[in-house]
Motif scaffolding. Structure first.
Motif, PDB file in Angstrom:
ATOM      1  N   TYR A   1       6.895   4.610   3.952  1.00  0.00           N
ATOM      2  CA  TYR A   1       5.526   4.162   4.211  1.00  0.00           C
ATOM      3  C   TYR A   1       5.578   3.063   5.268  1.00  0.00           C
ATOM      4  CZ  TYR A   1       4.098   6.800   0.110  1.00  0.00           C
ATOM      5  OH  TYR A   1       3.834   7.805  -0.775  1.00  0.00           O
TER       6      TYR A   1
ATOM      7  N   SER B   1       0.900   0.025   6.175  1.00  0.00           N
ATOM      8  CA  SER B   1       0.512   0.463   4.830  1.00  0.00           C
ATOM      9  C   SER B   1       0.941  -0.567   3.793  1.00  0.00           C
ATOM     10  CB  SER B   1       1.128   1.826   4.508  1.00  0.00           C
ATOM     11  OG  SER B   1       0.612   2.827   5.350  1.00  0.00           O
TER      12      SER B   1
ATOM     13  N   TYR C   1      -1.135  -2.684   0.969  1.00  0.00           N
ATOM     14  CA  TYR C   1      -0.809  -2.631  -0.464  1.00  0.00           C
ATOM     15  C   TYR C   1      -0.559  -4.038  -1.023  1.00  0.00           C
ATOM     16  CZ  TYR C   1       0.192   2.263   0.758  1.00  0.00           C
ATOM     17  OH  TYR C   1       0.114   3.545   1.207  1.00  0.00           O
TER      18      TYR C   1
ATOM     19  N   SER D   1      -5.649  -2.222  -0.391  1.00  0.00           N
ATOM     20  CA  SER D   1      -5.532  -0.786  -0.637  1.00  0.00           C
ATOM     21  C   SER D   1      -4.604  -0.582  -1.824  1.00  0.00           C
ATOM     22  CB  SER D   1      -4.985  -0.081   0.612  1.00  0.00           C
ATOM     23  OG  SER D   1      -4.897   1.317   0.386  1.00  0.00           O
TER      24      SER D   1
ATOM     25  N   PRO E   1      -2.590   6.011   4.109  1.00  0.00           N
ATOM     26  CA  PRO E   1      -1.240   5.441   4.180  1.00  0.00           C
ATOM     27  C   PRO E   1      -0.396   6.187   5.185  1.00  0.00           C
ATOM     28  CG  PRO E   1      -1.936   5.743   1.903  1.00  0.00           C
ATOM     29  CD  PRO E   1      -2.971   6.387   2.756  1.00  0.00           C
ATOM     30  N   GLU E   2       0.291   5.431   6.051  1.00  0.00           N
ATOM     31  CA  GLU E   2       1.113   6.043   7.073  1.00  0.00           C
ATOM     32  C   GLU E   2       2.492   6.297   6.486  1.00  0.00           C
ATOM     33  OE1 GLU E   2       1.021   3.782  10.672  1.00  0.00           O
ATOM     34  OE2 GLU E   2      -0.990   3.084  10.241  1.00  0.00           O
TER      35      GLU E   2
END
Length: 279
Positions: free
Chosen positions: A42, A46, A50, A55, A114-115
């Motif tokens: 990730y 991202s 988080y 997110s 999310p990448e």
């Protein structure tokens, strides 16, 4: 030790607890965001969302970070599940996260997914101009969309079959799934499971599987069965051994638990029975 930004005041306590523990786990690992991205798949952006409370991290990201920190992923997935309920309850509210930069100003519906990094994606991202769309990412989106459509079609077919059969109680999974999850042979020894029962977010978990909706019946086997056996034993109903095999003793214990909870007594574990076992 990282110097973390203050979490939003309106963040639900259950979500806040998950984020704070993830921050501590990340600090304990000694990894930077770039190193964490390389280890988990990730992207650093991202992980910024988080660990900033903007997110909710997906289960796979939580499990990957737990394994990096040498922790049992089951307990962390249970904490994430509790946080997901609180996150879902606040989706109707407009978020008021005061974070600098264009990403924080974006509306919830347009925030990026999310990448997920793949091999060589960091090098490719550095070499192409901003805003250029990667063919690999487009292919990944198409694959995900196709998978979701397939899952929805299979679910609709199963629901239609259940209604046609007129089942009154909780329905067992298809026979093919039962055959696939059964032991390979009667002579094969069953794996050993240890019950580590604890209460997380107002529910009981045995530390083997966090599921709350798996359909189990006589003939099934696996960690979900062992989780149910541990919860039955905690409730004072003996399922026999904690071997992860759904046999006659486990079925009799399930029927007793269903009768005690006022449910349909069919010996099949479904969402309602899971709810009664985890209460």
């Amino acid at each position: 030790m990282s110097r973390w930004a203050v979490l939003p005041a309106e963040l639900d306590p259950r979500v806040r607890q998950l984020v704070v523990r993830l921050r501590r786990l990340k600090d304990h690992s000694g990894l930077s965001l770039r190193q964490l991205a390389a280890r988990t798949g990730y992207s650093p952006k991202s992980w910024e969302r988080y660990l900033g409370g903007r997110s909710l991290p997906p289960p796979q990201a939580v499990e990957a970070l737990a394994r990096i920190g040498g922790e049992d992923p089951t307990r962390w997935l249970a904490l994430r599940e509790v946080a997901a309920e609180a996150w879902g309850n606040r989706r109707g509210e407009a978020p008021a996260v005061h974070t600098p930069g264009p990403e924080a100003a974006m509306p919830e519906a347009t925030k990026p997914e999310p990448e997920i990094l793949t091999a060589g994606s960091q090098t490719a991202a550095a070499s192409r101009p901003d805003g250029a769309r990667s063919p690999t990412r487009s292919l990944r989106v198409a694959l995900v969309a196709g998978t979701v459509a397939l899952v929805l079609a299979v679910s609709s077919a199963v629901l239609l079959a259940v209604r046609l059969l007129g089942g009154a109680g909780e329905t067992a999974a298809p026979l093919a799934a039962s055959a696939a999850s059964a032991p390979a042979s009667s002579s094969q020894s069953a794996p050993a499971y240890a019950c580590r029962v604890e209460r997380v977010g107002g529910r009981w978990y045995a530390g083997i599987s966090p599921t709350r909706g798996a359909i189990l019946a006589n003939g099934h086997a696996g960690p979900e069965v062992a989780e149910a056996q541990c919860l039955l034993r905690r409730a004072g109903i003996s399922p026999g051994g904690i071997d992860g095999i759904f046999g006659p003793l486990t079925e009799a214990a399930v029927r007793r638990a269903q009768q005690r909870a006022g449910l349909v007594v069919d010996g099949i574990i479904g969402p309602h029975t899971w709810k009664a076992l985890r209460r």
